[in-house]
Write a protein that holds these residues in place. Structure first.
Motif, mmCIF file in Angstrom:
data_model
loop_
_atom_site.group_PDB
_atom_site.id
_atom_site.type_symbol
_atom_site.label_atom_id
_atom_site.label_comp_id
_atom_site.label_asym_id
_atom_site.label_seq_id
_atom_site.Cartn_x
_atom_site.Cartn_y
_atom_site.Cartn_z
ATOM 1 N N GLY A 1 3.742 -5.228 59.938
ATOM 2 C CA GLY A 1 2.839 -4.107 60.146
ATOM 3 C C GLY A 1 3.246 -2.812 59.473
ATOM 4 N N ARG A 2 3.811 -2.904 58.263
ATOM 5 C CA ARG A 2 4.261 -1.696 57.575
ATOM 6 C C ARG A 2 3.419 -1.383 56.338
ATOM 7 N NH1 ARG A 2 9.291 0.212 58.511
ATOM 8 N NH2 ARG A 2 8.495 1.963 57.292
ATOM 9 N N ALA A 3 2.236 -1.998 56.213
ATOM 10 C CA ALA A 3 1.411 -1.772 55.029
ATOM 11 C C ALA A 3 1.042 -0.294 54.884
ATOM 12 C CB ALA A 3 0.158 -2.635 55.079
ATOM 13 N N ASP A 4 0.619 0.340 56.000
ATOM 14 C CA ASP A 4 0.240 1.753 55.942
ATOM 15 C C ASP A 4 1.443 2.627 55.620
ATOM 16 O OD1 ASP A 4 -2.355 1.079 56.524
ATOM 17 O OD2 ASP A 4 -2.161 1.484 58.681
ATOM 18 N N SER A 5 2.595 2.262 56.176
ATOM 19 C CA SER A 5 3.811 3.030 55.902
ATOM 20 C C SER A 5 4.197 2.935 54.433
ATOM 21 C CB SER A 5 4.958 2.517 56.780
ATOM 22 O OG SER A 5 6.164 3.171 56.460
ATOM 23 N N LEU A 6 4.080 1.728 53.848
ATOM 24 C CA LEU A 6 4.388 1.558 52.432
ATOM 25 C C LEU A 6 3.425 2.360 51.565
ATOM 26 C CD1 LEU A 6 5.175 -2.270 52.346
ATOM 27 C CD2 LEU A 6 6.788 -0.405 51.959
ATOM 28 N N THR A 7 2.150 2.391 51.958
ATOM 29 C CA THR A 7 1.165 3.172 51.217
ATOM 30 C C THR A 7 1.508 4.653 51.270
ATOM 31 O OG1 THR A 7 -0.570 1.551 51.716
ATOM 32 C CG2 THR A 7 -1.282 3.737 51.010
ATOM 33 N N SER A 8 1.909 5.127 52.450
ATOM 34 C CA SER A 8 2.297 6.534 52.586
ATOM 35 C C SER A 8 3.530 6.845 51.750
ATOM 36 C CB SER A 8 2.572 6.852 54.064
ATOM 37 O OG SER A 8 1.418 6.637 54.849
ATOM 38 N N SER A 9 4.491 5.910 51.735
ATOM 39 C CA SER A 9 5.694 6.109 50.935
ATOM 40 C C SER A 9 5.357 6.179 49.453
ATOM 41 C CB SER A 9 6.686 4.969 51.202
ATOM 42 O OG SER A 9 7.824 5.102 50.389
ATOM 43 N N PHE A 10 4.457 5.286 49.001
ATOM 44 C CA PHE A 10 4.047 5.314 47.597
ATOM 45 C C PHE A 10 3.308 6.612 47.278
ATOM 46 C CE2 PHE A 10 0.839 4.586 44.315
ATOM 47 C CZ PHE A 10 1.638 4.147 43.277
ATOM 48 N N ALA A 11 2.467 7.065 48.211
ATOM 49 C CA ALA A 11 1.731 8.315 47.995
ATOM 50 C C ALA A 11 2.692 9.491 47.837
ATOM 51 C CB ALA A 11 0.768 8.562 49.159
ATOM 52 N N ALA A 12 3.770 9.489 48.626
ATOM 53 C CA ALA A 12 4.760 10.560 48.513
ATOM 54 C C ALA A 12 5.452 10.519 47.157
ATOM 55 C CB ALA A 12 5.783 10.436 49.643
ATOM 56 N N GLU A 13 5.803 9.299 46.695
ATOM 57 C CA GLU A 13 6.413 9.154 45.366
ATOM 58 C C GLU A 13 5.456 9.658 44.289
ATOM 59 O OE1 GLU A 13 9.377 8.160 44.597
ATOM 60 O OE2 GLU A 13 10.158 6.854 46.162
ATOM 61 N N SER A 14 4.184 9.282 44.407
ATOM 62 C CA SER A 14 3.182 9.695 43.425
ATOM 63 C C SER A 14 2.982 11.205 43.444
ATOM 64 C CB SER A 14 1.862 8.970 43.701
ATOM 65 O OG SER A 14 0.872 9.350 42.774
ATOM 66 N N GLU A 15 3.036 11.795 44.650
ATOM 67 C CA GLU A 15 2.863 13.246 44.774
ATOM 68 C C GLU A 15 3.982 13.986 44.053
ATOM 69 O OE1 GLU A 15 0.865 16.612 45.726
ATOM 70 O OE2 GLU A 15 0.212 14.591 46.280
ATOM 71 N N ARG A 16 5.209 13.485 44.180
ATOM 72 C CA ARG A 16 6.330 14.104 43.477
ATOM 73 C C ARG A 16 6.152 13.985 41.972
ATOM 74 N NH1 ARG A 16 9.215 12.293 48.130
ATOM 75 N NH2 ARG A 16 9.499 10.193 47.275
ATOM 76 N N LEU A 17 5.594 12.861 41.528
ATOM 77 C CA LEU A 17 5.351 12.676 40.097
ATOM 78 C C LEU A 17 4.280 13.641 39.603
ATOM 79 C CD1 LEU A 17 5.999 11.096 37.541
ATOM 80 C CD2 LEU A 17 4.244 9.438 38.204
ATOM 81 N N VAL A 18 3.247 13.873 40.426
ATOM 82 C CA VAL A 18 2.196 14.830 40.055
ATOM 83 C C VAL A 18 2.806 16.210 39.810
ATOM 84 C CG1 VAL A 18 0.203 16.102 40.939
ATOM 85 C CG2 VAL A 18 0.296 13.619 41.182
ATOM 86 N N ASP A 19 3.675 16.637 40.723
ATOM 87 C CA ASP A 19 4.305 17.953 40.586
ATOM 88 C C ASP A 19 5.115 18.045 39.297
ATOM 89 O OD1 ASP A 19 5.260 20.585 41.669
ATOM 90 O OD2 ASP A 19 7.177 19.520 41.648
#
Length: 647
Positions: free
Chosen positions: A233-251
């Protein structure tokens, strides 16, 4: 299998004095193509010289042809300006074609060099490095250098030539206006260097972040990662983690794009304002009674100055781009400079047909070369005659798998030596060793390709009949034939369209196709259910016939018929002999076997119950207490009452 805890690989810190040496190393990448680059240089010089002629033609039109009404001269001069544009355009297309081809070849050389270096790295490197990090170096870092290696060299030569030719032409027209035009050039150079250093630092951070995101994608979007994420049951958590990585890349991408943008914009504004400054300077000079500047000279000079604007700004931008690319080259060179521990001997020995005699002579091995680290193996002396069977047993972490890794040179011994037919494996050429030693492990790897392609990976020249014969020997042919696409069936990512037993039998078929005289079996049936294990074990028995076989034992059935059994404990041999001899000695091995027999009273097959009886696993892997310090896992309902535990 011994799991050795090691930290993730990290590159060495950059050397502040490195850039000059790094630039020289980058230039060496282009050395094989120096002939084509020299031709590009000639085209660039010719194009620049032809381009500079246009303002002089314009001056003659304004000062001579039009005022004097010389129509013929006007036509020739106008035709000359048109031809100048045509010639420079043709030269530009040719130099772009050649320089792009050279750049792509350099990128190909880099990709191949990095991939080849990684193929030669020891297994320990890949246990310390995330797969996504490796992929990012090859794809993102080398891909990010495309503009640099395909156009920067040509752009640099072209712009330098254009700037030099234009400045010379400007001096020929009027040296005073030339001085006015070049007054701010040192300031522009200083600004571009500042911007370049800033972008280089941000680029290093950006590439690291891209590598981290690639590693996250590789791990979490693999079949294993998806199964793990969904089942806990960690699919949403993995998505959030990826979103955080992507957000840092955007910056970082925004910072990289905007780094020095205002400073470079000020350069553009000043350069664009230069014509107005020149007209103003010429007007003041005439009003003050200074030297007369003809209209044609002034217009031609402004035209040259505008022509100087494009290559000068481009040259400054190229300097920024080169400094930015140094960060990418640094990351690639880090991989190219990795030390290769396992290398082929300078004068390798080639075995045309190995008999299969394997010897361990005073073998010691440490995962960490530090002498203070505990050795994984120490004082190992074993002789395995050609065609015989050796079984290695011991607790988890005792060094069983490590011992087997030394034969195919996945690792090299720290002390002593391992020989094949009397030749140190370190002296054998890689091809001979690969042909002589086959490995079947519990971790079966299949490519995302057809069944036939996976089997043919062992022998690319194998005929269809040979592939089918190998599959029949591995007892997997009937299942493959029942599939709609037969041997053309895609196995899926890591073979997930096949069960564990089917993947193991495919691995066995692949090994049969190679026909190695020495076979390493590393707990090849440890993760299988009872019924599947019988089928795989039968295929392994057929494969082992007539070969030198070293088995990392998990179950009693895989070792009691061995010619020699070695018991490892903390990297040392504590017992050795045949199954009957070791039972008679009444030591560690006997205690473990008797522990199996007592367990069989709950419903499993007793030791010696017959050749077709199901053999229990060897019990020493955690759980209830067992004789002589061993421990036993609880019984598994799937195994008919006896344990599924292993060493």
């Amino acid at each position: 299998m011994r799991i050795h805890a090691e930290s993730t690989w990290t590159p060495p810190p950059p050397d502040p004095d490195q850039p000059p040496a790094q630039v020289r190393r980058i230039l060496r990448l282009f050395r094989p193509y120096r002939g084509r680059l020299a031709f590009v240089g000639l085209l660039v010089c010719a194009s620049s010289l032809v381009g500079v002629a246009s303002p002089f033609l314009l001056r003659e039109i304004l000062d001579t042809a039009i005022p004097q009404g010389r129509t013929g001269l006007l036509s020739l001069l106008a035709l000359g300006m048109i031809l100048t544009a045509v010639v420079t355009s043709v030269f530009g297309v040719l130099q772009t074609l050649i320089s792009t081809t050279v750049g792509q070849r350099v990128m190909h050389d880099l990709r191949t060099a990095v991939y080849g270096r990684l193929q030669r790295m020891p297994l320990a490197f890949f246990t310390r490095t995330r797969t996504g990090e490796v992929q990012s170096r090859i794809a993102n870092d080398i891909g990010g250098m495309q503009a640099t290696v395909t156009s920067t060299a040509t752009s640099l030569v072209s712009n330098v030539t254009a700037v030099v030719a234009t400045v010379v032409a400007m001096l020929a027209l009027d040296w005073r206006l030339t001085i006015v035009s070049l007054l701010l050039l040192p300031v522009f150079v200083w600004i571009s260097r500042r911007v370049g250093r800033e972008r280089k630092a941000i680029t290093t951070q950006r590439q690291k972040q891209m590598a981290a995101m690639a590693a996250t994608v590789t791990e979490s979007l693999s079949v294993s990662g998806i199964l793990l994420g969904r089942t806990i049951g960690r699919a949403d958590s993995l998505t959030s983690s990826f979103a955080a990585e992507s957000e840092r890349l955007v910056d970082l991408e925004v910072r990289a794009s905007m780094a020095g943008r205002w400073r470079m914009a000020s350069v553009t504004i000043v350069m664009a304002a230069m014509p107005a400054l020149l007209y103003w300077t010429a007007g003041l000079a005439l009003r003050a009674g200074g030297p007369d500047i003809s209209l044609g000279t002034l217009v031609a000079f402004v035209s040259l100055q505008q022509g100087l604007f494009r290559p000068a700004v481009s040259l400054l931008s190229t300097g920024v781009q080169i400094q930015t690319s140094l960060a990418l080259f640094q990351r690639i060179f880090e991989y190219l400079d990795l030390p290769v521990d396992i290398t082929e001997s300078e004068r390798p020995v080639r075995l045309e047909k190995a008999r299969g005699e394997v010897r361990f002579e005073g073998v010691g091995f440490r995962y960490d070369r530090d002498d203070t680290a505990r050795p994984a193996l120490e004082g190992i002396d074993i002789a395995v005659p050609a065609g015989s069977r050796l079984a290695v047993v011991g607790a988890t972490g005792s060094g069983k798998s490590t011992l087997s890794y030394l034969v195919p040179r996945l690792y090299d011994v720290t002390s002593g030596r391992v020989t094949l037919d009397g030749v140190d494996v370190r002296d054998l050429d890689f091809d001979s060793l690969a042909r002589a030693v086959g490995v079947v492990s519990q971790e079966t790897y299949l490519f995302h390709a057809s069944v036939a392609d996976n089997l043919r990976f062992a022998r690319p020249d194998a005929a269809d009949a040979e592939i089918e014969a190998a599959a029949k020997a591995a007892q997997i042919h009937d299942h493959i034939a029942s599939l709609p696409d037969g041997y053309g069936t895609l196995v899926g990512e890591r073979g997930y369209r096949f069960s564990g037993g089917e993947k193991q039998r495919l691995a066995i078929a692949r090994t049969i196709l190679r026909d190695p005289p020495v076979l390493i079996l590393d707990e090849a049936t440890s993760a299988l259910d009872t019924r599947t294990e019988h089928a795989v074990q039968q295929a392994i028995d057929d494969l082992s016939a007539g070969r030198t076989t070293i088995t990392i034992a998990h179950r009693l059935s895989t070792i009691r018929d061995a010619d020699q059994i070695v018991v490892l404990e903390s990297g040392r041999i504590v017992e050795r002999g045949s199954h009957a001899d070791l039972l008679a000695q009444g030591g560690r091995y006997a205690a473990l076997v008797h522990g199996d027999v007592r367990t069989d009273a709950t419903g499993g097959a007793a030791e010696g119950a017959g050749p077709d009886a199901e053999a229990p696993p060897l019990p020493w892997d955690g759980g209830a207490a067992a004789p002589d310090g061993a421990s036993v896992r609880p019984a598994s309902p799937r195994s008919g009452g006896h344990r599924r535990a292993g060493w």
